[in-house]
Design an enzyme around this catalytic site. Sequence first.
Site, short mmCIF file in Angstrom:
data_model
loop_
_atom_site.label_atom_id
_atom_site.label_comp_id
_atom_site.label_asym_id
_atom_site.label_seq_id
_atom_site.Cartn_x
_atom_site.Cartn_y
_atom_site.Cartn_z
N GLY A 1 61.07 52.38 4.98
CA GLY A 1 60.27 51.38 5.78
C GLY A 1 61.00 50.05 5.57
N ARG B 1 40.64 38.92 4.66
CA ARG B 1 40.36 40.08 5.16
C ARG B 1 38.97 41.01 4.18
NH1 ARG B 1 46.14 43.21 6.15
NH2 ARG B 1 46.74 42.09 8.14
N GLU C 1 55.16 47.72 -0.72
CA GLU C 1 53.94 47.79 -1.23
C GLU C 1 53.64 48.93 -2.21
OE1 GLU C 1 49.72 49.42 1.10
OE2 GLU C 1 51.65 49.78 1.94
#
Length: 639
Positions: free
Chosen positions: A44, A332, A427
């Site tokens: 990624g 969020r 992440e």
Amino acid sequence: MAALPDSKVPAGRLQEKWDSYKNSIKLVNPANKRKHDIIVVGTGLAGGAAAASLAELGYRVKSFCIQDSPRRAHSIAAQGGINAAKNYPNDGDTVWRLFYDTIKGGDYRSREANVHRLAQISNSIIDQCVAQGVPFAREYGGMLDNRSFGGAQVSRTFYARGQTGQQLLLGAYQAMSRQIAAGNIEMFARREMLDLVNIDGRARGIITRNLVTGELERHIADAVLLCTGGYGNVYYLSTNAKNSNVTAAWRCHRRGAHFANPCYTQIHPTCIPVSGEYQSKLTLMSESLRNDGRVWVPKKPGDPRAPETIPEDERDYYLERRYPSFGNLVPRDVASRNAKYVCDEGRGVGETRLAVYLDFTDAIKRLGEQAIRERYGNLFEMYQRITGENPYKVPMRIYPAVHYTMGGLWVDYGLQSSVPGLFVLGEANFSDHGANRLGASALMQGLADGYFVIPYTLGDYIASSRLEAASTKHDAFDEAENAARTRIERLLSIQGGKTVTEFHRELGHIMWDHVGMSRTREGLTTAIGKISTLRDEFWQNVRVPGDNAMHNKNLEFAGRVADFLELGEVMALDALTREESAGGHFREEFQSAEGEAKRNDAEFSHVAAWEYSGDPSKPVLHREELDFENVKLTTRSYK
């Protein structure tokens, strides 16, 4: 509770720490770089950027991914944008403000030094990506355009329509491809990492399974970089791709890498709602949509009317009402909890009543439909294909869903885990986002770690370490390969009565019900018991058809679900131990009179890092105290 390894945060002023670090580290000269092999697991943004950068420097890189191509990594699904503090709109942004917004957005549960470095590097990321040809949106005059995202009052998000992650990944992939063609990167696609190999206390290699043939393979190097993303699929339904998993990170955890803040899970407020029991994943609608879409529900519970027939005075634009300063662009975790609140009150919409409206009527009237098509066209098309509804004509229906995980393997300032030689990027580590990630920061962290941090920190490790010669014939490789093979054979031998998917779905229900948007001591205690029981049943009653010498998706998923069943219990334990509410971790017992998160800075201003003890139910807790020398700990408010 034992102490963690040194976090290695440099001394001195916050603004000078990264430069001070770079000035003081040891270097590997160009000729010597060619003598060192580096393993990078994952392709990624973090993995692709790291592999390309290290190969460009001269290291011999081995790159691994579970997909058939590096460009299919899940980073392509991050649609909305990437933050940077360039202040092109001239609306007051600075590196300091990006740093502060990120610290505050994470509810003061991340390291100041790591977050400030991220903000410093952000501007260089944009320059790098523009040089690679990433087609960022531009204004009429040719300058790069920006839009707003949740948790900020400035426009700092660079974007490429609704495909930002994909375009950034293609940039990294092109840089990788150049190095593959030059012979500096050896690419291993369709490989899954099943174990970490430690020699003399250092990470020196991995065991992988060829997903096509089933063959177990040994790979040795001088350091291992783990760039494998997050663990959101522990919830079964999430916005992650079905292949996304925790296995590589969890195998490292079982080999000594501490797992930090596993309970910090991000619930994204803008997802297409669940439509049925047998749905396999959820679809994210980018947070960028909240720039122009207004979130609302009917004021009257159970209102059956079509949205376009409900008058303005009978609508509750609840985010604008409760948070006038930020409105629809609150972070969020705040937006997600408020969606849950109004649905719990019976004011949800759609067949399930577990949805709220995201309405673009006002934006279309103000800007015109063509302008909205240019900004969000591919997202609108995706929504219409999935739901059969035209969002240009009727509001989208959205509801929160698991998206990103702020927890991950513990790393120091140099991104090195508690296992020397094992570095964790993007992440997969815990380092930058605290208890809640601000939108458009995931792409920023992945590229910062891969392009700009690891080339320095890895070089310092190589230059400072005495790495004895070793080969894949070492006893440590024998032990790790035998452990992986034994586990595979055990999974295939059970031949029980329940499928892997049934176990995964059942685990997901437990996690969502008790370790989801809102948590209680009673619910978490229940979850721990249920997960432990389910794990025992899994190892007695799972059925995995086929064999190892083949392309066997059931076997792949079985190994991943087995790891989720261990991780899920640690997540619940971490959430139970953290007796406060912070960001995405919301304990109902710890909230303000207005229903907002209530932190306990005196007792929980720390990173909780869990060490594997040999028993997945009894991990050992370590704490890294967080020192806030530059920001004042205040109650997070977006009103």
